[in-house]
Design a protein around this motif. Structure first.
Motif, PDB file in Angstrom:
ATOM      1  N   THR A  82      -4.052 -11.308  -6.557  1.00  0.00           N
ATOM      2  CA  THR A  82      -2.650 -10.989  -6.574  1.00  0.00           C
ATOM      3  C   THR A  82      -2.359  -9.798  -7.321  1.00  0.00           C
ATOM      4  N   LEU A  83      -3.271  -9.535  -8.466  1.00  0.00           N
ATOM      5  CA  LEU A  83      -2.985  -8.171  -9.058  1.00  0.00           C
ATOM      6  C   LEU A  83      -3.153  -7.064  -8.039  1.00  0.00           C
ATOM      7  N   LEU A  84      -4.381  -7.080  -7.186  1.00  0.00           N
ATOM      8  CA  LEU A  84      -4.572  -6.142  -6.342  1.00  0.00           C
ATOM      9  C   LEU A  84      -3.597  -5.959  -5.408  1.00  0.00           C
ATOM     10  N   PHE A  85      -2.907  -7.064  -4.889  1.00  0.00           N
ATOM     11  CA  PHE A  85      -1.890  -6.881  -4.115  1.00  0.00           C
ATOM     12  C   PHE A  85      -0.515  -6.115  -4.608  1.00  0.00           C
ATOM     13  N   HIS A  86      -0.295  -6.506  -5.945  1.00  0.00           N
ATOM     14  CA  HIS A  86       0.709  -5.891  -6.605  1.00  0.00           C
ATOM     15  C   HIS A  86       0.659  -4.332  -6.672  1.00  0.00           C
ATOM     16  N   VAL A  87      -0.597  -3.852  -7.318  1.00  0.00           N
ATOM     17  CA  VAL A  87      -0.858  -2.516  -7.385  1.00  0.00           C
ATOM     18  C   VAL A  87      -1.065  -1.804  -6.016  1.00  0.00           C
ATOM     19  N   LEU A  88      -1.786  -2.408  -4.947  1.00  0.00           N
ATOM     20  CA  LEU A  88      -1.809  -1.823  -3.702  1.00  0.00           C
ATOM     21  C   LEU A  88      -0.367  -1.667  -3.052  1.00  0.00           C
ATOM     22  N   THR A  89       0.334  -2.589  -3.195  1.00  0.00           N
ATOM     23  CA  THR A  89       1.578  -2.398  -2.817  1.00  0.00           C
ATOM     24  C   THR A  89       2.603  -1.502  -3.209  1.00  0.00           C
ATOM     25  N   THR A 256      -1.601  -3.729   3.244  1.00  0.00           N
ATOM     26  CA  THR A 256      -2.042  -4.329   1.958  1.00  0.00           C
ATOM     27  C   THR A 256      -2.563  -5.811   1.995  1.00  0.00           C
ATOM     28  N   GLN A 257      -1.701  -6.752   2.691  1.00  0.00           N
ATOM     29  CA  GLN A 257      -2.210  -8.111   2.722  1.00  0.00           C
ATOM     30  C   GLN A 257      -3.283  -8.403   3.240  1.00  0.00           C
ATOM     31  N   VAL A 258      -3.690  -7.579   4.281  1.00  0.00           N
ATOM     32  CA  VAL A 258      -5.123  -7.671   5.151  1.00  0.00           C
ATOM     33  C   VAL A 258      -6.203  -7.253   4.026  1.00  0.00           C
ATOM     34  N   ALA A 259      -5.928  -6.208   3.310  1.00  0.00           N
ATOM     35  CA  ALA A 259      -6.961  -5.757   2.578  1.00  0.00           C
ATOM     36  C   ALA A 259      -7.185  -6.801   1.378  1.00  0.00           C
ATOM     37  N   VAL A 260      -6.147  -7.378   0.991  1.00  0.00           N
ATOM     38  CA  VAL A 260      -6.433  -8.554  -0.119  1.00  0.00           C
ATOM     39  C   VAL A 260      -7.071  -9.635   0.682  1.00  0.00           C
ATOM     40  N   GLU A 261      -6.725 -10.020   2.027  1.00  0.00           N
ATOM     41  CA  GLU A 261      -7.475 -11.125   2.519  1.00  0.00           C
ATOM     42  C   GLU A 261      -8.851 -10.820   2.737  1.00  0.00           C
ATOM     43  N   ILE A 262      -9.252  -9.619   3.084  1.00  0.00           N
ATOM     44  CA  ILE A 262     -10.679  -9.247   3.318  1.00  0.00           C
ATOM     45  C   ILE A 262     -11.585  -9.397   1.836  1.00  0.00           C
ATOM     46  N   ALA A 263     -10.749  -8.960   0.715  1.00  0.00           N
ATOM     47  CA  ALA A 263     -11.420  -9.051  -0.334  1.00  0.00           C
ATOM     48  C   ALA A 263     -11.613 -10.511  -0.865  1.00  0.00           C
ATOM     49  N   ARG A 264     -10.580 -11.416  -0.373  1.00  0.00           N
ATOM     50  CA  ARG A 264     -10.808 -12.913  -0.691  1.00  0.00           C
ATOM     51  C   ARG A 264     -11.973 -13.409  -0.247  1.00  0.00           C
ATOM     52  N   ARG A 265     -12.421 -13.144   1.136  1.00  0.00           N
ATOM     53  CA  ARG A 265     -13.657 -13.394   1.459  1.00  0.00           C
ATOM     54  C   ARG A 265     -14.972 -12.985   0.895  1.00  0.00           C
TER      55      ARG A 265
END
Length: 294
Positions: A82-89, A256-265
């Motif tokens: 979630t933090l990564l999503f915040h800063v990247l967004t 951004t959401q795709v980048a975070v989803e890739i990181a989730r994996r």
């Protein structure tokens, strides 16, 4: 807690089987103080001689980490994503002007401060902030970025492993140090060869306690703790890989959401939030970002 249970099982089974077989604890208890002094003193002395003071101090902290286990819990991984999503967004919408105040003073940032447990890991925060700051000065080649991130993670991981390697080296040397203590006991016995068989038997038994202690401490105490520390360090390094994955995907132009989803994996399976759980967390993050004052 689990370490204490393990040690109780070790001691209970080892000495319990010895007593059940008719062994006399008096022989072990009589020899234990001086054998333990020889083995413990020699191993600790060799540990100090063979390592820098920094590594010695880190090894002490590492033993504490081995008993406590990894710092990262399941909720922390969700918070990191979630933090990564915040800063990247924020970076994508406002560019360098919008993100730099958060990167320069993360402890005062209304983004980072929402996640105090992550903010407490200053190595990870510096890692994230430094590479995002580099992207603000046009360091955006994904291949160069990936190589730099990987090298940084490898360097940090290597430094974190130094105390673990030192503890493992101590574990490997303990059986030999136990033999040294046993040989001293044999020398003592040979100097009293004129004593009755009963006394000589007790002295030889006491000498063998040295070999026993060296092997026991190596394979049942120090070795397992070194292995536990290795697992703890490996586990605590996973957030760096997650952050690296998100940053590289973002640098490649992924949403951004795709980048975070890739990181989730890349999150460890036992701690990985589901797609739906992450989507809900990110939806809350989007609402929080929208509610922030301009």
């Amino acid at each position: 807690m689990i370490n204490g249970v393990g040690f109780l099982i070790i001691l209970g089974c080892v000495f319990g089987s010895y007593i059940m077989a008719g062994g006399k604890m008096e022989v072990i208890l009589h020899a234990l103080p001086h054998e333990l002094m020889a083995i413990g003193g020699a191993s600790i002395g060799a540990f100090i001689v063979g390592n820098s003071m920094h590594t010695v101090k880190m090894a002490g902290k590492g033993l504490g980490r081995a008993f406590k286990g990894g710092r990262w819990k399941k909720d922390d991984y969700s918070d990191l994503l979630t933090l990564l999503f915040h800063v990247l967004t924020t970076f994508k919408k406002g560019g360098a002007t919008a993100i730099e105040p958060h990167l320069d003073r993360p402890e005062e940032s209304n983004i980072f401060s929402r996640f105090p447990r992550i903010l407490a890991d200053h190595h990870l925060i510096e890692f994230i902030c430094d590479y995002l700051r580099m992207m603000t000065v046009n360091f955006e080649d994904p291949h160069q970025m990936a190589e730099a991130l990987e090298n940084d993670i490898e360097r940090h991981h290597h430094e974190e492993l130094e105390p673990q390697h030192a503890l493992q080296a101590m574990a490997d040397g303990l059986p030999a140090i136990g033999i040294v203590a046993a040989v001293l006991g044999v020398i003592k016995t040979m100097g009293s060869i004129d004593q009755p068989v009963e006394i000589l038997g007790g002295m030889i038994g006491g000498a063998l306690v040295g070999t026993f202690l060296g092997v026991l401490l190596s394979y049942c105490v120090v070795g397992p703790l070194a292995a536990k520390l290795l697992g703890t360090i490996d586990g605590d390094s996973k957030p760096f890989t997650i952050a690296k994955t998100a940053i590289i995907a973002f640098a490649q132009g992924q949403p951004t959401q795709v980048a975070v989803e890739i990181a989730r994996r890349m999150t460890p399976s036992e701690s990985q939030p589901t797609f739906q759980q992450l989507e809900s967390a990110l939806e809350e993050a989007k609402n929080a970002l929208t509610a922030q004052p301009a």
